[in-house]
Design an enzyme around this catalytic site. Structure first.
Site, PDB file in Angstrom:
ATOM      1  N   GLU B  63      18.669  -5.843  12.544  1.00 51.47           N
ATOM      2  CA  GLU B  63      19.692  -5.493  13.615  1.00 51.47           C
ATOM      3  C   GLU B  63      19.398  -4.108  14.694  1.00 51.47           C
ATOM      4  O   GLU B  63      19.579  -4.282  15.658  1.00 51.47           O
ATOM      5  CB  GLU B  63      21.229  -5.382  13.004  1.00 51.47           C
ATOM      6  CG  GLU B  63      21.754  -6.528  12.340  1.00 51.47           C
ATOM      7  CD  GLU B  63      21.171  -6.834  10.951  1.00 51.47           C
ATOM      8  OE1 GLU B  63      20.353  -5.877  10.395  1.00 51.47           O
ATOM      9  OE2 GLU B  63      21.767  -7.415  10.378  1.00 51.47           O
ATOM     10  N   PHE B 125      33.840  -7.244   0.413  1.00 49.02           N
ATOM     11  CA  PHE B 125      32.461  -7.502   0.489  1.00 49.02           C
ATOM     12  C   PHE B 125      31.674  -7.448   1.829  1.00 49.02           C
ATOM     13  O   PHE B 125      32.553  -7.922   2.791  1.00 49.02           O
ATOM     14  CB  PHE B 125      31.863  -8.815  -0.127  1.00 49.02           C
ATOM     15  CG  PHE B 125      30.335  -9.181   0.011  1.00 49.02           C
ATOM     16  CD1 PHE B 125      29.298  -8.405  -0.597  1.00 49.02           C
ATOM     17  CD2 PHE B 125      29.715 -10.102   0.765  1.00 49.02           C
ATOM     18  CE1 PHE B 125      28.097  -8.590  -0.607  1.00 49.02           C
ATOM     19  CE2 PHE B 125      28.573 -10.516   1.062  1.00 49.02           C
ATOM     20  CZ  PHE B 125      27.672  -9.799   0.151  1.00 49.02           C
ATOM     21  N   GLN B 126      30.798  -6.661   2.150  1.00 51.93           N
ATOM     22  CA  GLN B 126      30.095  -6.313   3.308  1.00 51.93           C
ATOM     23  C   GLN B 126      31.345  -5.727   4.335  1.00 51.93           C
ATOM     24  O   GLN B 126      31.263  -6.261   5.515  1.00 51.93           O
ATOM     25  CB  GLN B 126      29.367  -7.608   4.112  1.00 51.93           C
ATOM     26  CG  GLN B 126      28.318  -7.890   3.213  1.00 51.93           C
ATOM     27  CD  GLN B 126      27.190  -8.987   3.855  1.00 51.93           C
ATOM     28  OE1 GLN B 126      27.817  -9.657   4.586  1.00 51.93           O
ATOM     29  NE2 GLN B 126      26.194  -8.682   3.592  1.00 51.93           N
ATOM     30  N   LYS B 175      36.551 -11.789  10.940  1.00 45.07           N
ATOM     31  CA  LYS B 175      36.111 -13.326  10.904  1.00 45.07           C
ATOM     32  C   LYS B 175      37.226 -14.286  10.995  1.00 45.07           C
ATOM     33  O   LYS B 175      37.245 -15.354  11.443  1.00 45.07           O
ATOM     34  CB  LYS B 175      35.388 -13.619   9.454  1.00 45.07           C
ATOM     35  CG  LYS B 175      34.779 -14.984   9.202  1.00 45.07           C
ATOM     36  CD  LYS B 175      34.048 -15.147   7.944  1.00 45.07           C
ATOM     37  CE  LYS B 175      33.358 -16.624   7.794  1.00 45.07           C
ATOM     38  NZ  LYS B 175      32.761 -16.851   6.540  1.00 45.07           N
ATOM     39  N   MET B 489       3.197  14.758  16.821  1.00 41.26           N
ATOM     40  CA  MET B 489       3.950  16.036  17.382  1.00 41.26           C
ATOM     41  C   MET B 489       4.402  16.976  16.426  1.00 41.26           C
ATOM     42  O   MET B 489       4.806  17.979  16.555  1.00 41.26           O
ATOM     43  CB  MET B 489       5.146  15.300  18.119  1.00 41.26           C
ATOM     44  CG  MET B 489       6.042  16.527  18.851  1.00 41.26           C
ATOM     45  SD  MET B 489       5.051  17.150  20.174  1.00 41.26           S
ATOM     46  CE  MET B 489       5.294  16.068  21.456  1.00 41.26           C
TER      47      MET B 489
END
Lengths: 163, 587
Positions: B63, B125-126, B175, B489
């Site tokens: 993502e 969940f999630q 959802k 760097m």
């Protein structure tokens, strides 16, 4: 310097945390913060008491204006204003304290709003410094509990913060 | 949730699910690409997406890359980038991408799934508080709680993202909402009493600014990412040409003024050119456009302010003005509009002659230091040389993305950008791993363009999984890996400031990048000889249809110069030994 900042914001979930989050993320001080809905139920009014140099205050005002939910911001210290805070103090009311607390309450134009066997609850309004002065004036060991609302502020006369 | 007035698109409304409403909103916004990754909370949306053919969905492998690709798409085109992720880990993976876009003011709409409304707060969940997590790194965010709010919220999200100082906006959609039914009414306009960016600059201030510019003896124009995002390059060029003033760009502003023009003095800042930093420090009138005097640009603000100069600052965001440096003439407004006004006022001025001959002599003397000179080697590849050759081979017209580190600075110093929106990098947040997904976003923005991702072996491994996405969509990106087997760097700072203690800055156990690329069906090349650099680049860019991964083994000890060390002033640069030897007199 101490500044009282008033703001109007959309009365939406999470709006308060946007303001609080801004202050913590950018390291600005909050002495007190109060918020409640206005006569227009879609708007909340917040009063923030903060301290900072002129540059910091300028940034605070700009950053607050940048928040999408914030409708208007006013630094009350830019003009004449009134500041009030409410404090409830529960104090011992036994022995010598019984008269002492009543007298101090009268001097500060407070009211005793609850009387119990061993305690009074005193209601006091005024500027923050007046409430501080009351705490200073009474015997510290007599204080059982204090609760303060934080300052609310409003401009004098024609200084009006409205949409 | 919405107190403002909306007018409906048409009178014959249609009932549909929240998921279909989301899709229809994106199509109403004429979105061409949505970068995303499916998951439980967005399954309804993905099902609706399957049944439409308005925009194309690009399936990434992580993502974070979805948001970076959408971000680069926006940087390259100027349109709002769109990403779609699921709840919980999908949402948290997106956060780095969102913060990256926020720091560089890139307009994005990120739609994240959320657990169903009744499950919010139940540690479902999630579940993650996406609105809470992203609050400090978005321009604004929304949690939609009713299906009827989806359309007005998405309309607002696009409006907020692209107006004023742009930025990412998150729309978190539970959802169950996406399964509920409502009429689809897409608002035509947005009115928000709490949000109305100032576009037109104050005419009095603009006139004052023009007067100051005309009276300048040692003028300087300094422009940043805001000029590029505000599409003000053409107006700036007109103004700079009319005045014959020197121009410098920040890292974010490269391409805002053509780098091959004689008035361009190079990038300024921590790794800016000697002439740009000296001119910035010693100018008497400074015109700052869409830039914010940040720590990597002016170094120590006390040192910078120690030199007296009059500063004019044009910015769409009032909070960027007088934040780190006090400004004398603030002009809040859209850079394009303000610059156009300035050009017009200037044209009406009777006496337009400026006296800058001595100043140009001074600048040309500083140029003589040739601060970007490096020692070429015929045994080991110098990273600067690769970038110079890349510029030649691509005729300076490629979209160049970079990751973060030494290679980023060399890309910025040695690729001369003549056009805005061609240099795509994470200037603000400094996010390693953006390079490859940024290149994807650019290639989707312009499928026939040459797209080069200049990267390091540290950065490229932070989103290396996207080699798979590039294979799936046949993206002919060219990866230019400047592989010095160090986190360069970090190594440079450890050499300068930590007595060569190279703590954890060596990248051991590197993969065989050629084989890795080939395993995805790409072309892999390893280049070890300086004499092969140009030929290899030509060969790679001749493969217009193929993704080519070029692993250049470069000098391990090369450092980025000039350098303004942390806490130092702009004119206190450390130069490369070669350029330093040319320095006569004072710095």
């Amino acid at each position: 310097m101490r500044h009282i900042i008033s703001l109007l914001m959309e009365n939406e979930a999470g709006a308060l945390s946007r303001v609080a989050g801004l202050f913590s993320a950018r390291g600005y001080n909050i002495e007190s913060l109060t918020v409640a809905v206005t006569e227009d139920p879609t708007l909340s009014r917040m009063t923030i008491v903060t301290t900072g140099s002129d540059d910091v205050i300028e940034q605070i005002i700009k950053q607050l204006n940048k928040l999408i939910d914030v409708v208007k911001v006013l630094d009350l210290n830019d003009g004449k204003h009134i500041e009030r805070e409410l404090m409830l103090v529960k104090v011992k009311a036994t022995g010598v304290y019984k008269d002492e607390m009543k007298r101090m309450c009268d001097i500060f134009r407070g009211r005793i709003i609850d009387v119990a066997d061993n305690s009074y609850t005193i209601e006091l309004t005024g500027s923050c410094s007046k409430l501080d002065a009351f705490i200073e004036a009474i015997d510290r060991s007599a204080i059982l509990e204090t609760v303060r609302t934080g300052a609310s502020g409003i401009g004098r006369g024609d200084r009006i913060l409205k949409v | 949730m919405d107190s403002s007035a909306h007018s409906a698109t048409d009178s014959h409304t249609k009932s549909m699910t929240g998921a279909d409403i989301v899709i229809n909103c994106l199509n109403e916004e004429k979105v061409k690409f949505v970068f995303g990754y499916p998951g439980g909370a967005v399954l309804h949306i993905y099902d609706a997406l399957y049944k439409q053919n308005g925009f194309k969905h690009i399936l990434v492998r992580h993502e974070q890359a979805a948001v970076h690709a959408a971000d680069a798409y926006s940087r390259a085109t100027g349109d709002v980038g769109v990403a779609l992720v699921t709840s919980g880990p999908g949402a948290t993976n997106a956060v780095t991408g969102i913060a990256t876009a926020y720091m560089d003011s890139i307009p994005l709409v990120v739609i994240s799934g959320q657990v169903p409304v009744p499950a919010i707060g139940m540690d479902a969940f999630q579940e993650v508080d996406m609105v809470g997590i992203t609050r400090p790194c978005v321009k604004h965010n929304f949690l939609v709680k009713h299906v009827k709010d989806i359309a007005p919220t998405i309309k607002k999200a696009f409006f907020i993202a692209k107006t004023g100082r742009p930025g990412p906006v998150v729309v978190d959609i539970p959802k169950d909402i996406t399964a509920h039914i409502a009429d689809f009414i897409y608002p035509k306009t947005v009115e928000m009493r709490s949000y109305s960016p100032i576009l037109k600059g104050h005419s009095g201030q603009i006139k004052k600014a023009v007067k100051l510019l005309l009276g300048a003896k040692r003028p300087m124009i300094y422009t940043g990412g805001g000029l590029v995002l505000g599409n003000g390059s053409a107006e700036l060029v007109r103004l700079a040409k009319a005045l014959n003033f020197p121009v410098t760009n920040t890292l974010m502003g490269l391409g805002g003024y053509p780098a091959t023009d004689k008035q361009f003095v190079g990038m300024l800042g921590m790794h800016g050119s000697y002439e740009a930093n000296m001119a910035m420090q010693h100018c008497d009138v400074l015109l700052a456009v869409g830039a914010r005097f940040d720590d990597r640009v002016i170094g120590n603000p006390k040192h910078f302010s120690g030199q007296k100069r009059t500063i004019i600052h044009i910015d769409v965001d009032p909070s960027s003005i007088s934040k780190r440096v006090k400004v004398d003439v603030p002009i809040v407004g859209d850079v394009q509009s303000v610059l156009a006004d300035m050009v017009e006022i200037l044209a009406q001025e009777e006496n337009k002659t400026t006296d800058t001959a001595d100043w140009w002599d001074q600048i040309n003397e500083w140029r003589g230091v040739q601060s970007l000179d490096y020692t070429y080697s015929d045994t080991v590849i110098k990273p600067q040389y690769v970038v110079q050759k890349l510029w030649e081979v691509t005729n300076g017209e490629a979209y160049v993305t970079s990751d973060v580190g030494q290679h980023q600075m060399w890309a910025a110093q040695y690729y001369k950008f003549d056009k805005p929106r061609r240099w795509i990098n994470s200037g603000g947040l400094g996010t390693m791993g953006v390079g490859l997904p940024y290149a994807m976003g650019c290639q989707f923005a312009d499928k026939h363009a040459q797209v080069a991702c200049i990267t390091g072996e540290g950065s490229i491994q932070m989103n290396i999984q996207e080699l798979s996405t590039c294979a799936q969509y046949g993206l002919p990106i060219k990866v230019i890996l400047l592989n010095n087997r160090y986190l360069g760097m970090v190594r440079q700072w450890q050499e300068f400031f930590y007595e060569n203690r190279y703590s954890e800055s060596y990248m051991d156990s590197l993969p065989d990048f050629v084989k890795l690329a080939e395993s995805y069906g790409h072309i892999g090349m390893q280049i070890t000889n300086p004499a092969d650099v140009e030929g290899a680049l030509k060969e790679a860019f001749a493969r217009k249809d193929k993704f080519v991964f070029m692993d250049f083994l470069t000098d391990q000890a090369e450092n980025v110069f000039p350098m303004v060390e942390n806490g130092k002033g702009l004119s206190e640069m450390v130069l490369s030994p070669l350029s330093g030897s040319r320095l006569k007199g004072e710095q």
